[in-house]
Design a protein around this motif. Structure first.
Motif, mmCIF file in Angstrom:
data_model
loop_
_atom_site.group_PDB
_atom_site.id
_atom_site.type_symbol
_atom_site.label_atom_id
_atom_site.label_comp_id
_atom_site.label_asym_id
_atom_site.label_seq_id
_atom_site.Cartn_x
_atom_site.Cartn_y
_atom_site.Cartn_z
ATOM 1 N N GLN A 17 0.823 -1.209 0.000
ATOM 2 C CA GLN A 17 0.000 0.000 0.000
ATOM 3 C C GLN A 17 0.855 1.256 0.000
ATOM 4 N N ALA A 18 2.056 1.166 0.578
ATOM 5 C CA ALA A 18 2.960 2.317 0.606
ATOM 6 C C ALA A 18 3.778 2.417 -0.678
ATOM 7 N N GLY A 19 3.558 1.483 -1.610
ATOM 8 C CA GLY A 19 4.273 1.511 -2.873
ATOM 9 C C GLY A 19 5.690 0.963 -2.790
ATOM 10 N N GLN A 20 6.015 0.305 -1.701
ATOM 11 C CA GLN A 20 7.351 -0.268 -1.568
ATOM 12 C C GLN A 20 7.388 -1.639 -2.226
ATOM 13 N N SER A 21 8.552 -2.030 -2.701
ATOM 14 C CA SER A 21 8.692 -3.332 -3.351
ATOM 15 C C SER A 21 8.808 -4.438 -2.316
ATOM 16 N N ILE A 22 8.230 -5.565 -2.672
ATOM 17 C CA ILE A 22 8.460 -6.771 -1.889
ATOM 18 C C ILE A 22 9.796 -7.320 -2.358
ATOM 19 N N THR A 23 10.719 -7.501 -1.441
ATOM 20 C CA THR A 23 12.086 -7.839 -1.830
ATOM 21 C C THR A 23 12.284 -9.350 -1.985
ATOM 22 N N GLU A 24 13.410 -9.691 -2.586
ATOM 23 C CA GLU A 24 13.801 -11.097 -2.710
ATOM 24 C C GLU A 24 13.951 -11.721 -1.324
ATOM 25 N N SER A 25 14.426 -10.925 -0.379
ATOM 26 C CA SER A 25 14.572 -11.411 0.991
ATOM 27 C C SER A 25 13.213 -11.778 1.585
ATOM 28 N N ASP A 26 12.198 -10.935 1.358
ATOM 29 C CA ASP A 26 10.839 -11.236 1.826
ATOM 30 C C ASP A 26 10.372 -12.554 1.226
ATOM 31 N N LEU A 27 10.614 -12.729 -0.069
ATOM 32 C CA LEU A 27 10.163 -13.945 -0.758
ATOM 33 C C LEU A 27 10.865 -15.171 -0.195
ATOM 34 N N ARG A 28 12.174 -15.065 0.009
ATOM 35 C CA ARG A 28 12.913 -16.232 0.523
ATOM 36 C C ARG A 28 12.459 -16.602 1.931
ATOM 37 N N LEU A 29 12.204 -15.594 2.756
ATOM 38 C CA LEU A 29 11.692 -15.864 4.109
ATOM 39 C C LEU A 29 10.368 -16.612 4.030
ATOM 40 N N ALA A 30 9.496 -16.141 3.148
ATOM 41 C CA ALA A 30 8.186 -16.775 3.004
ATOM 42 C C ALA A 30 8.330 -18.209 2.495
ATOM 43 N N GLU A 31 9.219 -18.415 1.536
ATOM 44 C CA GLU A 31 9.429 -19.771 0.999
ATOM 45 C C GLU A 31 9.986 -20.690 2.087
ATOM 46 N N ASP A 32 10.933 -20.192 2.874
ATOM 47 C CA ASP A 32 11.482 -21.009 3.957
ATOM 48 C C ASP A 32 10.398 -21.375 4.970
ATOM 49 N N ALA A 33 9.564 -20.391 5.300
ATOM 50 C CA ALA A 33 8.477 -20.656 6.243
ATOM 51 C C ALA A 33 7.526 -21.708 5.687
ATOM 52 N N ARG A 34 7.224 -21.627 4.398
ATOM 53 C CA ARG A 34 6.338 -22.592 3.775
ATOM 54 C C ARG A 34 6.949 -23.987 3.800
ATOM 55 N N ARG A 35 8.224 -24.094 3.484
ATOM 56 C CA ARG A 35 8.866 -25.426 3.466
ATOM 57 C C ARG A 35 8.865 -26.043 4.857
ATOM 58 N N LEU A 36 9.160 -25.240 5.871
ATOM 59 C CA LEU A 36 9.144 -25.752 7.249
ATOM 60 C C LEU A 36 7.743 -26.213 7.636
#
Lengths: 125, 79
Positions: B31-50
């Protein structure tokens, strides 16, 4: 059963968050497209993780019986979701947004498939 | 509502809270127009795998024998 009810409500509120991410992140430019896909994929991963944790709680309460047919169906579904999400992530990083988008569509459909399993859990286990 | 049900609901909410918080952070960023970073994506993927690994373990027939007070860690970092 209340856990399932709460889980479904949480799922619905999470589904409301997704369009916000989609609308805010997407634009016509390639960078905008990638940014939108990154946001959507991140949200999908978090939704999948939260759904999985909710189902773990359901197994602990015996709402889902380990080793049952329902457990097997859920296991196969999460396998499919995992493949789709991994495929979407790989495609996105390889610069293949169309492939990433299609994998993400598949993952979202498969995640949605977990929802109808919940009434079966409440009635049939 | 008995105490066991309350305990299960509290546990479920506690388990889901980190994911909901992270999703909330993503929504604020978007909503603030900031990009979702690669770091955010990797954290989410790690959480999903766990989380998926924990679910596969919980669904297995062998796991039905030994489930006493098991709680899964969120596997997600704040930020």
């Amino acid at each position: 059963m209340r856990i399932i009810h709460i889980g479904r409500k949480i799922g619905l509120s999470l589904i409301i968050v997704l369009p916000i991410l989609l609308i805010a992140g997407c634009s016509a430019s390639p960078d905008g497209l990638k940014a939108g896909l990154t946001a959507r994929l991140t949200a999908a991963n978090l939704l999948a993780a939260s759904a999985a944790r909710g189902l773990v709680t359901a197994t602990q309460s015996r709402a889902i019986e380990p080793g049952s047919e329902t457990a097997a169906a859920i296991g196969q579904t999460i396998d499919a979701v995992e493949l789709s999400l991994d495929g979407a992530g790989s495609a996105l990083r390889a610069g293949l947004p169309e492939m990433a988008s299609r994998n993400l569509d598949a993952a979202e459909q498969q995640l949605g498939g977990l929802q109808p399993m919940l009434p079966a859990i409440s009635g049939g286990q | 509502m008995n105490a066991a049900t309350v305990a299960m609901i509290v546990q479920a909410v506690a388990t889901l809270a980190p994911y909901l918080a992270q999703l909330g952070n993503l929504a604020v960023k978007a909503q603030a127009g900031q990009s979702i970073t690669e770091s955010d994506l990797r954290l989410a993927e790690d959480a999903r795998r766990l989380a998926f690994a924990a679910l596969r373990h919980a669904l297995s027939p062998e796991h039905g024998e030994t489930r006493v007070g098991e709680t899964g860690s969120a596997g997600i970092q704040g930020g």
